[in-house]
Design a protein around this motif. Structure first.
Motif, PDB file in Angstrom:
ATOM      1  N   ILE A 140       0.820  -1.216   0.000  1.00  0.00           N
ATOM      2  CA  ILE A 140       0.000   0.000   0.000  1.00  0.00           C
ATOM      3  C   ILE A 140       0.853   1.265   0.000  1.00  0.00           C
ATOM      4  CG2 ILE A 140      -1.892  -1.171   1.196  1.00  0.00           C
ATOM      5  CD1 ILE A 140      -1.054   0.545   3.680  1.00  0.00           C
ATOM      6  N   LEU A 141       2.131   1.155   0.438  1.00  0.00           N
ATOM      7  CA  LEU A 141       3.052   2.277   0.410  1.00  0.00           C
ATOM      8  C   LEU A 141       4.378   1.810  -0.171  1.00  0.00           C
ATOM      9  CD1 LEU A 141       2.472   3.801   3.985  1.00  0.00           C
ATOM     10  CD2 LEU A 141       1.641   4.741   1.823  1.00  0.00           C
ATOM     11  N   ASN A 142       5.196   2.761  -0.574  1.00  0.00           N
ATOM     12  CA  ASN A 142       6.516   2.427  -1.095  1.00  0.00           C
ATOM     13  C   ASN A 142       7.373   1.816   0.007  1.00  0.00           C
ATOM     14  OD1 ASN A 142       9.503   3.149  -1.623  1.00  0.00           O
ATOM     15  ND2 ASN A 142       8.526   3.400  -3.632  1.00  0.00           N
ATOM     16  N   SER A 143       7.850   0.616  -0.211  1.00  0.00           N
ATOM     17  CA  SER A 143       8.596  -0.089   0.842  1.00  0.00           C
ATOM     18  C   SER A 143       9.934   0.585   1.145  1.00  0.00           C
ATOM     19  CB  SER A 143       8.824  -1.552   0.441  1.00  0.00           C
ATOM     20  OG  SER A 143       9.543  -1.643  -0.770  1.00  0.00           O
ATOM     21  N   ASP A 144      10.547   1.250   0.155  1.00  0.00           N
ATOM     22  CA  ASP A 144      11.815   1.940   0.402  1.00  0.00           C
ATOM     23  C   ASP A 144      11.612   3.126   1.341  1.00  0.00           C
ATOM     24  OD1 ASP A 144      13.197   0.197  -1.229  1.00  0.00           O
ATOM     25  OD2 ASP A 144      12.979   1.438  -3.018  1.00  0.00           O
ATOM     26  N   THR A 145      10.543   3.867   1.122  1.00  0.00           N
ATOM     27  CA  THR A 145      10.216   4.983   2.011  1.00  0.00           C
ATOM     28  C   THR A 145       9.908   4.479   3.410  1.00  0.00           C
ATOM     29  OG1 THR A 145       9.321   6.234   0.145  1.00  0.00           O
ATOM     30  CG2 THR A 145       8.677   6.952   2.352  1.00  0.00           C
ATOM     31  N   PHE A 146       9.175   3.376   3.479  1.00  0.00           N
ATOM     32  CA  PHE A 146       8.843   2.761   4.764  1.00  0.00           C
ATOM     33  C   PHE A 146      10.107   2.384   5.521  1.00  0.00           C
ATOM     34  CE2 PHE A 146       7.814  -1.114   7.227  1.00  0.00           C
ATOM     35  CZ  PHE A 146       6.792  -0.629   8.023  1.00  0.00           C
ATOM     36  N   SER A 147      11.064   1.763   4.825  1.00  0.00           N
ATOM     37  CA  SER A 147      12.309   1.328   5.459  1.00  0.00           C
ATOM     38  C   SER A 147      13.169   2.507   5.888  1.00  0.00           C
ATOM     39  CB  SER A 147      13.107   0.445   4.495  1.00  0.00           C
ATOM     40  OG  SER A 147      12.361  -0.679   4.101  1.00  0.00           O
ATOM     41  N   LYS A 148      13.046   3.626   5.155  1.00  0.00           N
ATOM     42  CA  LYS A 148      13.849   4.804   5.481  1.00  0.00           C
ATOM     43  C   LYS A 148      13.471   5.388   6.827  1.00  0.00           C
ATOM     44  CE  LYS A 148      15.034   9.410   3.726  1.00  0.00           C
ATOM     45  NZ  LYS A 148      14.826  10.393   2.632  1.00  0.00           N
ATOM     46  N   TYR A 149      12.195   5.296   7.171  1.00  0.00           N
ATOM     47  CA  TYR A 149      11.720   5.950   8.386  1.00  0.00           C
ATOM     48  C   TYR A 149      11.398   4.997   9.530  1.00  0.00           C
ATOM     49  CZ  TYR A 149      11.481  10.173   5.582  1.00  0.00           C
ATOM     50  OH  TYR A 149      11.806  11.242   4.795  1.00  0.00           O
TER      51      TYR A 149
END
Length: 225
Positions: A140-149
């Motif tokens: 549902i969200l970009n996994s790279d952005t999720f991992s960044k935060y």
């Protein structure tokens, strides 16, 4: 209103502090927060009680962990453990006010209820693990952005969803204990806040007491689990 404005300002400042500073400034800031917390604690009168020394010991542990936090882990690691503690406090407060009836520690913190305690203990893990599942499994969200935060995908890939849930729950328990230990220490010292440095919020230690107990547990579980 003063409390809300100060809270929003602190939240924004914390985000900038975690993600936009160099390692040197992050270390310097963390040491500063911990040293000020120690000063706020030690400047109190009638401080000869076990809870004061428990808090002081935990502050010292965090001081020893600053280099580990800033050099061995990502910024998402620090943000995640802070978020767990914040969610624990906020959800316990909100649901305690909405549905809380059963007082559990009236001599320490009269507003703490069993309903708030259960909400603060289990809802952070429920929300964060559910969010992780939706991102990592459903996209549902970009996994790279999720991992960044958020430092959750590493935990889940390594240990699975259930273990991640238990780790977060143990951190929430540590956060609750830290809040109660600080409340008990202040009651025994007969003070409302450790200082008035932050308008409407007391002192630095009043704002970081739960974080101080949560961070070492999160680090320990990630290193030794």
């Amino acid at each position: 209103m003063k409390r809300v404005i100060t809270g929003l300002t602190l939240g924004f400042a914390a985000l900038c502090f975690v993600f936009l500073t160099s390692n040197f400034l992050l270390q310097l800031g963390l040491y500063g927060i911990l040293i000020i917390s120690s000063i706020e604690l030690l400047r109190q009168k009638n401080k000869n009680n076990i809870f004061v020394w428990i808090i002081l010991a935990v502050v010292l542990v965090n001081i020893l962990l600053v280099k580990t936090i800033t050099e061995d882990f990502s910024r998402s690691f620090l943000f995640t453990v802070l978020l767990i503690s914040v969610l624990t406090d906020v959800l316990a407060l909100v649901f305690g006010k909405l549905i809380g009836h059963i007082k559990i520690v009236p001599t320490i913190s009269p507003n703490k209820t069993l309903e708030g305690f259960i909400s603060g203990l289990f809802l952070p893990a429920t929300l964060l693990v559910t969010l992780s599942f939706l991102v990592l499994e459903k996209g549902i969200l970009n996994s790279d952005t999720f991992s960044k935060y958020l430092y959750l995908d590493s935990l889940i890939f390594e240990w699975g969803y259930f273990s991640c849930f238990m780790i977060i729950t143990l951190c929430s328990l540590a956060s609750i204990f830290g809040d109660l230990a600080a409340s008990k220490a202040k009651r025994l010292m007969d003070v409302k806040d450790f200082s008035n440095l932050l308008p409407g919020h007391g002192g630095i230690l009043d704002r970081v007491d739960s974080h101080l107990f949560c961070i070492p547990i999160f680090i320990f579980l990630n290193i030794y689990l």
